[in-house]
Enzyme design. Structure first.
Site: not given
Ligand code: FAD
Length: 546
Positions: A247, A293, A389
């Protein structure tokens, strides 16, 4: 041969007869948008256990700011969102996956609204923001710049109220259980109950990204690539692991964590300037601050190098301050914490690792190549992001493909009659007597090396050097038996760092987020061809799709 991260199948030793065994139709690993949405979908038809390694709210999802991209206005069109996604993806997107993402997106947003999510509106109409790479204002947002928190809170509330869905917080998934080529659940470690085997007819991997691999990162502590590493150990194919999105704008205050300054700030008209106040983005791209980006990140880095500066600046002083505060309350608060007055001061920024495009290879229905295992969200590679992305497409991906995975898992589990377990399985690992390195030091050093050598700009010899350094650390860390999250996380980080670096080495061109100074151009013969990596007998085997 000594066991390394590349040869050991399980990180822990266990014996099915000696640990508690739990059972569910569907096991979901992760409580971000993808895992929660999947679990809610599956729980209507199947018994579900969701495990998450920290508190349920600890995720990238909860930190998302800018919003969710979706075609919600009659002036916008599916084709336009599809074309924007494909263009930014630089020839590596899977069009069918992009179509599914874009076409099913609006229904997922309406569903969230139906569940009580409050998005920003003017009167009855959703307020739509503009972000880089989008040709229309199509970013739905909440609480100005706290969209992720609203999405997470809504999904958590719905999940907690869904019968048939059990949620285990502080429960670390260590490894996928695989017997005769089929996934049967996972080995886990619960903070209070210790080691457990959770047997499931279907498992959904939704463990998020790996931004913690980098010293400069927007990601929270939980993003250590556990899902990628688990899948790798279980023999699955991972795709496009070199594609790490950086980013361009995180707040740069030495000593503080790198908090994101959302893309939407530039969408509202902020300028990127140097110390002298010179606006430099028009020299790099016709879309200036709203260029993709990767372009903006590289431009900032180039200016920092040229001017020997530690950061560049976001200038919002020409914007209406009242409106800015209302639209970006979190960012305003963050700046105030460091005595940055948005009306008077420029905001110091620099790039940071943000999003893992690569992941476990899945098909259009979130199925991996291993029967019984699905993957979604940042842990998966659906092909929607290609080599870069498009902003705000990832929450959307989690919602759309989370629902797809949950539905398919529940349907498949319903069809299976046999009990999910327990089955005869054990893992015997002899403890190592070799010297133990300081784990915290390895973690920090790895993050520094990855930032320096496998970051925004890459070059062959540095990638080779990084592989050697990872080998060295792995030699002393991967043969150990840990009994806590900190140890497993470092082991997973070493594994994933190796996959990212080896994949970056294999792709000898520049494309999207992957920039090689020794191969500065895109190689047209690699259009549409993904980098794949899988566990081989001596370590990762990397190849480019033919
Ligand atoms: C600061 C920030 C701002 C962002 N802004 C945007 C935005 O405005 N719009 C957008 O579309 N995207 C945005 N993104 C990206 C987006 O938030 C993520 O790509 C998306 O939320 C990923 O979702 P997910 O469910 O795949 O993973 P996550 O939301 O990261 O969830 C993963 C989960 O798995 C759990 N986990 C990991 N390892 C283990 C394990 N070994 N055992 C059990 N649990 C585990 C974690 O604790 C977590 O609960 C942003 C990201 C960040 C960091």
């Amino acid at each position: 041969m000594t066991e390394t991260c590349d040869t050991r199948r399980y990180l822990t030793g266990f014996d099915v007869g000696r640990v508690p065994n739990l059972f569910a139709d569907v096991l979901v690993i992760g409580s971000g948008v993808a895992g929660l949405r999947a679990a809610i979908e599956a729980a209507g038809r199947a018994s579900v256990i969701l495990v998450t390694k920290g508190r349920i709210i600890d995720s990238n999802t909860a930190m998302a700011q800018g919003g969710i991209a979706a075609v919600m206005s009659p002036e916008d069109s599916f084709e336009s969102h599809i074309q924007d996604t494909l263009r930014v993806g630089c020839g590596l997107c899977d069009r069918a996956a992009v179509e599914r993402l874009v076409r099913e997106g609006p229904d997922r947003i309406r569903e969230l609204v139906g569940w009580g999510a409050i998005f920003d509106r003017r009167a009855q109409d959703l307020l739509m923001g503009l972000e880089a790479g989008h040709s229309s204002a199509r970013i739905v947002h909440a609480l100005g710049d706290a969209t992720g928190r609203e999405v997470a809170d809504t999904l958590i509330r719905v999940a907690r109220g869904t019968s048939g869905l059990r949620i285990f917080e502080e429960c670390f998934a260590v490894d996928l259980i695989e017997i005769e080529g089929r996934c049967r659940g996972a080995t886990t470690f619960h903070r209070h109950f210790g080691h457990q085997l959770i047997w499931a007819r279907q498992t959904i991997l939704a463990a998020g990204g790996c931004g913690q691999l980098y010293r400069e990162s927007t990601n929270p502590e939980v993003a250590t690539g556990d899902g990628h590493a688990m899948a790798y150990r279980a023999g699955l194919t991972l795709r496009d692991m070199e594609m790490v999105q950086f980013h361009p704008t995180t707040l740069y205050v030495a000593g503080a964590t790198r908090a994101l300054i959302s893309e939407a700030v530039r969408g509202e008209g902020a300028y990127l300037v140097d110390r002298q106040g010179r606006r430099f983005m028009p020299e790099y791209h016709p879309d200036a601050e709203l260029a993709p980006r990767d372009v903006v990140s590289r431009a900032i880095l180039a200016e920092m190098a040229r001017q020997d500066a530690t950061c560049m600046y976001l200038d919002v002083r020409h914007l209406n301050a009242e409106r800015f505060r209302k639209r970006f309350p979190t960012i305003t608060r963050l700046c105030e914490e460091f005595d940055i007055n948005i009306e008077r001061d420029r905001i110091p920024v620099r790039p940071a690792a943000h999003y893992m495009i690569g992941g476990v290879q899945v098909d259009l229905d979130a199925r991996t190549e291993m029967p019984g295992l699905l993957a979604c969200g940042e842990a998966a590679s659906t092909g929607v992001h290609g080599a870069n992305r498009l902003a705000s497409n990832s929450l959307l991906e989690g919602l759309v493909f989370g629902a797809v995975a949950g539905r398919l898992a529940a349907e498949s589990a319903q069809r299976e009659r046999s009990s999910p377990g327990p089955m005869d399985i054990r893992s015997d690992i002899a403890p190592s007597s070799r010297t133990m390195l300081d784990l915290a030091d390895v973690r920090n050093s790895l993050r520094s090396v990855m930032w320096r050598n496998v970051g925004i700009q890459r070059v062959g010899p540095r990638l080779q050097e990084t592989l050697e350094i990872i080998d060295f650390w792995s030699h002393y860390v991967m043969d150990k038996l840990f009994d806590d999250r900190a140890g497993w996380e470092v082991q997973n980080m070493l594994t994933v760092a190796r996959l990212v670096t080896a994949s970056a080495e294999a792709r000898r061109e520049s494309r999207g987020v992957h920039a090689r100074s020794d191969f500065p151009d895109s190689d047209r013969s690699l259009d549409g061809r993904h980098t794949l990596v899988r566990r081989g007998p001596d370590g990762p085997r990397v190849w480019i799709e033919s």
